[in-house]
Design a protein around this motif. Sequence first.
Motif, mmCIF file in Angstrom:
data_model
loop_
_atom_site.group_PDB
_atom_site.id
_atom_site.type_symbol
_atom_site.label_atom_id
_atom_site.label_comp_id
_atom_site.label_asym_id
_atom_site.label_seq_id
_atom_site.Cartn_x
_atom_site.Cartn_y
_atom_site.Cartn_z
ATOM 1 N N LEU A 158 -7.810 14.627 -0.368
ATOM 2 C CA LEU A 158 -6.673 14.154 -1.226
ATOM 3 C C LEU A 158 -5.782 13.230 -0.759
ATOM 4 C CD1 LEU A 158 -5.813 17.387 -3.534
ATOM 5 C CD2 LEU A 158 -7.977 15.893 -3.936
ATOM 6 N N MET A 159 -5.105 12.103 -1.168
ATOM 7 C CA MET A 159 -4.110 11.464 -0.520
ATOM 8 C C MET A 159 -2.800 12.037 -1.247
ATOM 9 S SD MET A 159 -5.568 7.516 -0.414
ATOM 10 C CE MET A 159 -4.289 7.275 0.958
ATOM 11 N N THR A 160 -2.004 12.472 -0.576
ATOM 12 C CA THR A 160 -0.725 13.183 -1.239
ATOM 13 C C THR A 160 0.477 12.512 -0.469
ATOM 14 O OG1 THR A 160 -0.655 14.972 0.393
ATOM 15 C CG2 THR A 160 -2.017 15.476 -1.355
ATOM 16 N N VAL A 161 1.685 13.141 -1.039
ATOM 17 C CA VAL A 161 2.921 12.656 -0.682
ATOM 18 C C VAL A 161 2.974 13.436 0.885
ATOM 19 C CG1 VAL A 161 5.523 12.854 -0.537
ATOM 20 C CG2 VAL A 161 4.112 12.474 -2.828
ATOM 21 N N ASN A 184 5.491 8.509 -6.490
ATOM 22 C CA ASN A 184 4.272 7.593 -6.457
ATOM 23 C C ASN A 184 4.445 6.166 -5.882
ATOM 24 O OD1 ASN A 184 6.710 7.068 -8.074
ATOM 25 N ND2 ASN A 184 5.525 6.127 -9.641
ATOM 26 N N VAL A 185 5.588 5.713 -5.638
ATOM 27 C CA VAL A 185 6.053 4.657 -4.493
ATOM 28 C C VAL A 185 5.380 5.077 -3.358
ATOM 29 C CG1 VAL A 185 7.579 3.115 -3.531
ATOM 30 C CG2 VAL A 185 7.832 3.845 -5.962
ATOM 31 N N THR A 186 5.637 6.197 -2.805
ATOM 32 C CA THR A 186 5.112 6.732 -1.422
ATOM 33 C C THR A 186 3.765 6.553 -1.308
ATOM 34 O OG1 THR A 186 7.172 8.185 -1.155
ATOM 35 C CG2 THR A 186 5.217 8.612 0.071
ATOM 36 N N LEU A 187 2.990 7.062 -2.526
ATOM 37 C CA LEU A 187 1.534 6.960 -2.443
ATOM 38 C C LEU A 187 1.214 5.437 -2.534
ATOM 39 C CD1 LEU A 187 0.390 9.879 -5.052
ATOM 40 C CD2 LEU A 187 0.043 9.659 -2.522
ATOM 41 N N ALA A 188 1.626 4.878 -3.237
ATOM 42 C CA ALA A 188 1.306 3.301 -3.048
ATOM 43 C C ALA A 188 1.328 2.755 -1.595
ATOM 44 C CB ALA A 188 2.062 2.443 -4.213
ATOM 45 N N LEU A 189 2.484 2.874 -0.831
ATOM 46 C CA LEU A 189 2.555 2.419 0.287
ATOM 47 C C LEU A 189 1.507 3.303 1.425
ATOM 48 C CD1 LEU A 189 6.495 1.714 0.691
ATOM 49 C CD2 LEU A 189 4.724 0.122 0.113
ATOM 50 N N GLU A 194 -3.084 2.748 4.673
ATOM 51 C CA GLU A 194 -4.686 3.430 5.031
ATOM 52 C C GLU A 194 -5.721 2.158 4.728
ATOM 53 O OE1 GLU A 194 -5.341 6.109 6.650
ATOM 54 O OE2 GLU A 194 -2.916 6.254 6.549
ATOM 55 N N ARG A 195 -5.478 1.332 3.645
ATOM 56 C CA ARG A 195 -6.749 0.408 3.367
ATOM 57 C C ARG A 195 -6.563 -0.623 4.554
ATOM 58 N NH1 ARG A 195 -5.946 -4.122 -1.365
ATOM 59 N NH2 ARG A 195 -4.108 -4.973 -0.160
ATOM 60 N N ALA A 196 -5.496 -0.865 5.065
ATOM 61 C CA ALA A 196 -5.184 -1.856 6.462
ATOM 62 C C ALA A 196 -5.908 -1.135 7.722
ATOM 63 C CB ALA A 196 -4.004 -2.204 6.526
ATOM 64 N N VAL A 296 5.373 21.529 -6.414
ATOM 65 C CA VAL A 296 4.326 20.451 -6.833
ATOM 66 C C VAL A 296 4.427 19.250 -6.004
ATOM 67 C CG1 VAL A 296 3.626 21.618 -8.875
ATOM 68 C CG2 VAL A 296 5.351 19.750 -8.597
ATOM 69 N N THR A 297 3.281 18.773 -5.820
ATOM 70 C CA THR A 297 3.385 17.169 -5.106
ATOM 71 C C THR A 297 2.484 16.173 -5.847
ATOM 72 O OG1 THR A 297 3.222 16.097 -3.012
ATOM 73 C CG2 THR A 297 1.420 17.846 -3.513
ATOM 74 N N LEU A 298 2.631 15.034 -5.526
ATOM 75 C CA LEU A 298 1.773 13.973 -6.182
ATOM 76 C C LEU A 298 0.267 13.959 -5.459
ATOM 77 C CD1 LEU A 298 3.916 11.227 -7.797
ATOM 78 C CD2 LEU A 298 2.550 12.919 -9.080
ATOM 79 N N ALA A 299 -0.549 13.341 -6.133
ATOM 80 C CA ALA A 299 -1.986 13.309 -5.161
ATOM 81 C C ALA A 299 -2.780 12.427 -5.881
ATOM 82 C CB ALA A 299 -2.656 14.542 -5.019
ATOM 83 N N LEU A 300 -3.508 11.790 -5.300
ATOM 84 C CA LEU A 300 -4.976 10.718 -5.660
ATOM 85 C C LEU A 300 -6.014 11.765 -5.575
ATOM 86 C CD1 LEU A 300 -3.903 7.406 -4.271
ATOM 87 C CD2 LEU A 300 -3.379 8.329 -6.566
ATOM 88 N N ILE A 301 -6.908 11.976 -6.534
ATOM 89 C CA ILE A 301 -7.996 12.947 -6.219
ATOM 90 C C ILE A 301 -9.323 12.153 -6.171
ATOM 91 C CG2 ILE A 301 -8.856 14.834 -7.336
ATOM 92 C CD1 ILE A 301 -6.216 15.571 -8.442
ATOM 93 N N PRO A 302 -9.907 11.943 -4.987
ATOM 94 C CA PRO A 302 -11.052 10.810 -5.079
ATOM 95 C C PRO A 302 -12.202 11.890 -6.053
ATOM 96 C CG PRO A 302 -10.041 11.173 -2.827
ATOM 97 C CD PRO A 302 -9.453 11.980 -3.745
ATOM 98 N N LEU A 303 -13.087 10.680 -6.477
ATOM 99 C CA LEU A 303 -14.192 11.247 -7.203
ATOM 100 C C LEU A 303 -13.867 11.922 -8.502
ATOM 101 C CD1 LEU A 303 -17.146 10.893 -6.659
ATOM 102 C CD2 LEU A 303 -17.420 13.344 -6.140
ATOM 103 N N TRP A 304 -12.982 12.860 -8.765
ATOM 104 C CA TRP A 304 -12.726 13.379 -10.145
ATOM 105 C C TRP A 304 -11.849 12.256 -10.997
ATOM 106 C CZ3 TRP A 304 -7.421 13.710 -11.770
ATOM 107 C CH2 TRP A 304 -7.112 14.771 -13.004
ATOM 108 N N ASP A 305 -11.195 11.254 -10.181
ATOM 109 C CA ASP A 305 -10.599 10.171 -10.818
ATOM 110 C C ASP A 305 -11.477 8.886 -11.575
ATOM 111 O OD1 ASP A 305 -11.080 8.670 -8.645
ATOM 112 O OD2 ASP A 305 -8.929 8.387 -7.922
#
Length: 641
Positions: A158-161, A184-189, A194-196, A296-305
């Motif tokens: 997961l990508m999280t805060v 969510n802004v933290t996750l965006a940056l 990470e993309r770079a 709780v924290t925010l996360a991006l959940i690969p595959l599930w999404d």
Amino acid sequence: MQVKKKYNCQFHSKDEEIKTENSPSCSSTTMGKKSRVKTQKSGSGASAVVSPKEMMNLISELLQKCSSAAPSAGKEWEEYTQIRGLVEKIRKKQKGMSIVFEGSREDYFSDLMAWAQENGASCDGFTVADFGAEGYGLQATRDIKAEELFLWIPRKMLMTVESAQNSILGPLYSQDRILQAMGNVTLALHLLCERANPASSWLPYIRSLPQDYDTPLYYQQEEVQLLLGTQAVQDVLSQYKNTARQYAYFYKLVQTHPAASKLPLKDSFTFDDYRWAVSSVMTRQNQIPTEDGSRVTLALIPLWDMCNHTNGLITTGYNLEDDRCECVALQDYKENEQIYIFYGTRSNAEFVIHNGFFFQDNAHDRVKIKLGVSKSERLYAMKAEVLARAGIPASCIFALHCNEPPISAQLLAFLRVFCMTEEELKDYLLGDGAINKIFTLGNSEFPVSWENEIKLWTFLETRAALLLKTYKTTSEEDRSMLEKPDLSLHSRVAIQLRLAEKQILEKASASGRSKRMHFEKKLEEEAPLPRYEESDIALLENTDADAKLPIILRKLEEVEEGQEIQVEEDGHLLNGEKAMYGMNMEANGDPVQQETQEKVSKDVNSALDSVGSSNATQKGQREAATLSASRTEDNPKENGE
């Protein structure tokens, strides 16, 4: 189908971190081959190299424009076009500067699956497939039974805060209050950094993400214009303004803050990059517990999404014991069928704005309606007191629903108090059993009086009819437009949303008329009023019907003008062998469009607050938290669990 309780605890993302301000668009990126990242080559249409000073001047102008006072009523569109003009000028000068991957998005799905398997995720029951108009989704590779645990994703994927704090972004995060306040802004940056990074462990996931999205942030100006007059348009305009302001703020921060000196964004950070990142986050983010389960924290959940939405129940939870996100099947799936999940009880406006699609069979569609008791009304104090005892603010946003009944228990209670005479108010404040009577306000079986019922349903009938008159087109005209084969996808979605709002208002007006006639007949027949007995409290508390819930048991919080109202839904650990957090891909809501205040009747008009778009826009400007857009009346039983 009843999902096992440990998965059925609905857990909503909170707007502290999911605000429209910081959330952009929806789905379909094209990235590509291996880990090779490159800067786009400037094509023949690319602009000449722009000096850093020239770009900084444009960015400063954009930040100032987006941070200025809210426009006066009716000037929101003008402000939007001005902001958009500045953004387009910046985008033109940044053309060819965004970082992209070579190849196409689907080239990377096999890498995604292999990476997931290497990291302990489940991959044996499904694959990623193209489902045409629905886009990519998960396809069953074997028969899957309802409630079967078929997908799990461990925390390390997961990508999280928290992972952002431990990354190259950490030093800036520790010193910037906006990042600390807005997950969510933290996750965006975090996503952009990470993309770079060619060595990022998340590249197999990032390369599989869409490159373009279909939310209003990606609409052409003429496509956004189709939403003028709708209840959703203010949210659309605010979303664009807030995204532009955030971009300008972080562009300046990255270029000037010492803690940002090592960020890859310092060399290349375009508006299109930020729009993509916040869009990816907004359409995918969810809340999970921290490792110790304390918050709780925010996360991006690969595959599930990758899962697409359908009607149903929340079937995803977080297993703290095994420290992984888990999803059980919503229903039986045969081999080769698409596997769906339920994103939550979102309206189509929320789907369009935050996910980029219109869901035709949305059982939870609704239109926001703002009502309030006027402080200048003679009976204001008495009405406000009765409402307060019922846990309802004297001014708040409700919803009209696409199904029957069109109003919730909360709105029924509000309208009953709204339409009470002085004698009726005294009875509910001081009369025999006054405290117990509060329990009946939201119960359709116990009218205050036949006259009161006639008055409230007349109000609803008239109010819905007046709202219909604020649209620039009729339902018939919208249906005709949708038959045109050359409509762009975004134009079609905008018109579908516009039409859906009208259909809800038409149903509400027709329902009001039908109810009014029913109670007029009761009054004419001098039918006896049903009387509430203390023994009925068991019925009120234990029924599934929303209309029979005692309003006082609901947790409604008073907020300022133009702000969404909702029941706070805090996630709690369930008792059992494994502590589970239920999860919901929940959307957010923000300001409401200004409605035309027209005279319905002297009594109704005196008690009706107009929706001030100026206040709403000011609210939209703030970086502070707002409440979630889940309606107060969403499935009370499920939320209670």
